[in-house]
Design an enzyme around this catalytic site. Structure first.
Site, short mmCIF file in Angstrom:
data_model
loop_
_atom_site.label_atom_id
_atom_site.label_comp_id
_atom_site.label_asym_id
_atom_site.label_seq_id
_atom_site.Cartn_x
_atom_site.Cartn_y
_atom_site.Cartn_z
N ASN A 5 0.83 -1.21 0.00
CA ASN A 5 0.00 0.00 0.00
C ASN A 5 0.86 1.26 0.00
O ASN A 5 0.59 2.21 -0.74
CB ASN A 5 -0.92 -0.02 1.23
CG ASN A 5 -1.84 1.16 1.27
OD1 ASN A 5 -2.67 1.33 0.38
ND2 ASN A 5 -1.71 1.99 2.28
N SER A 36 1.36 9.66 6.55
CA SER A 36 0.59 8.44 6.76
C SER A 36 1.13 7.32 5.88
O SER A 36 1.54 7.56 4.76
CB SER A 36 -0.87 8.71 6.41
OG SER A 36 -1.58 7.49 6.33
N CYS A 37 1.14 6.10 6.42
CA CYS A 37 1.55 4.94 5.63
C CYS A 37 0.32 4.17 5.15
O CYS A 37 0.44 3.10 4.56
CB CYS A 37 2.43 4.00 6.44
SG CYS A 37 3.98 4.74 6.93
N LEU A 38 -0.86 4.65 5.50
CA LEU A 38 -2.06 3.90 5.17
C LEU A 38 -3.01 4.71 4.28
O LEU A 38 -3.13 5.90 4.44
CB LEU A 38 -2.82 3.51 6.44
CG LEU A 38 -2.14 2.43 7.29
CD1 LEU A 38 -2.83 2.30 8.61
CD2 LEU A 38 -2.17 1.10 6.56
#
Lengths: 160, 102
Positions: free
Chosen positions: A31, B100-102
């Protein structure tokens, strides 16, 4: 390192384990790549297949045995219910940081354009069929097919 | 850092993100979008307005939250801003790069 100035263009991630911490590591890496405009593909092999198995993906556990980071005596980690307890604690923490569950994460990955491949050899070994798998899995392929997918400059391959 | 754009001088950080949303104008957004070969459509504007209002309310942005926003789904978000939707849309919207990594 002259190709694209050494920039990463594509991440090929091989997931071979079904423990929650490994599955999340692979998913976050895929992701995170897409969020940076980097292509990403995941090859699910051996126990990693459980992360895309419809009946199993909701029931993955954290490993409490053989995991030194749990800071728990191995004997204790092997007690009945320990894995379930550790898993539910970890899931609570994940919800706090807005981490999706495995099914929702797969939905996010496919919507983000991550390709999901199931390993043919492992499928045969576990007697799984394509219809047993999460519907977003692109196809069941061989290792050779996966390597072909990774062709091109700037591709990196990662084993989880 | 200063950046000259649309005949104006704006303040940006080393990655090109505006440091003061008050300096942002729709014309600046169009110019920044061009740097990513994006021509802003009404759908782009809806997303940009949403990002700015979330930022003003101090809501940390993530792909997951945007997917649940009812403004845009994740697939369309990627189609609107290819090559990194969250960071590019944030830059065009004049808000900081989401950590953010999401």
């Amino acid at each position: 390192m002259s190709e694209f100035n050494g920039e990463i263009r594509k991440m090929m991630i091989i997931l071979s384990k079904a423990t929650l911490e490994n599955v999340y590591a692979a998913f976050v890496l895929a992701n995170g790549a897409r969020m940076e405009g980097i292509e990403a593909e995941i090859f699910f092999t051996f126990f990693g297949l459980e992360a895309v198995h419809k009946k199993k993906l909701e029931h993955l556990h954290v490993a409490t045995v053989g995991n030194p980071a749990m800071h728990m005596p191995t004997l204790l980690g092997g007690l009945p219910g320990m894995e379930a307890l550790a898993t539910s604690m970890m899931k609570k923490e994940m919800e706090k940081i807005d981490m999706p569950d495995v099914h929702e994460f797969l939905d996010i990955l496919t919507a983000s354009g991550v390709k999901l491949w199931a390993c043919k050899l492992a499928m045969d070994m576990f007697h799984y069929k394509k219809e047993d798998l999460y519907e977003g899995v692109d196809d069941v392929i061989t290792v050779g097919d996966f390597y072909k997918q990774g062709a091109g400059l700037g591709t990196h391959m990662l084993f989880v | 850092m200063e950046k000259q754009i649309c005949g104006k001088v704006i303040h940006v950080n080393e990655e090109g993100y505006l440091t003061d949303l008050n300096e942002w104008t729709p014309e600046i957004a169009e110019e920044l979008a061009k740097e990513y070969d994006i021509t802003l459509s009404p759908r782009h504007w809806e997303v940009l307005k949403y990002l700015q209002s979330e930022h003003k309310n101090n809501v940390p942005l993530s792909i997951r939250k945007i997917g649940k926003s009812n403004v845009v789904d994740i697939k369309e978000f990627y189609a609107l801003f290819p090559q990194g939707p969250l960071k590019i849309s944030s830059k065009i919207a004049g808000i900081p790069k989401p950590a953010s990594c999401l």
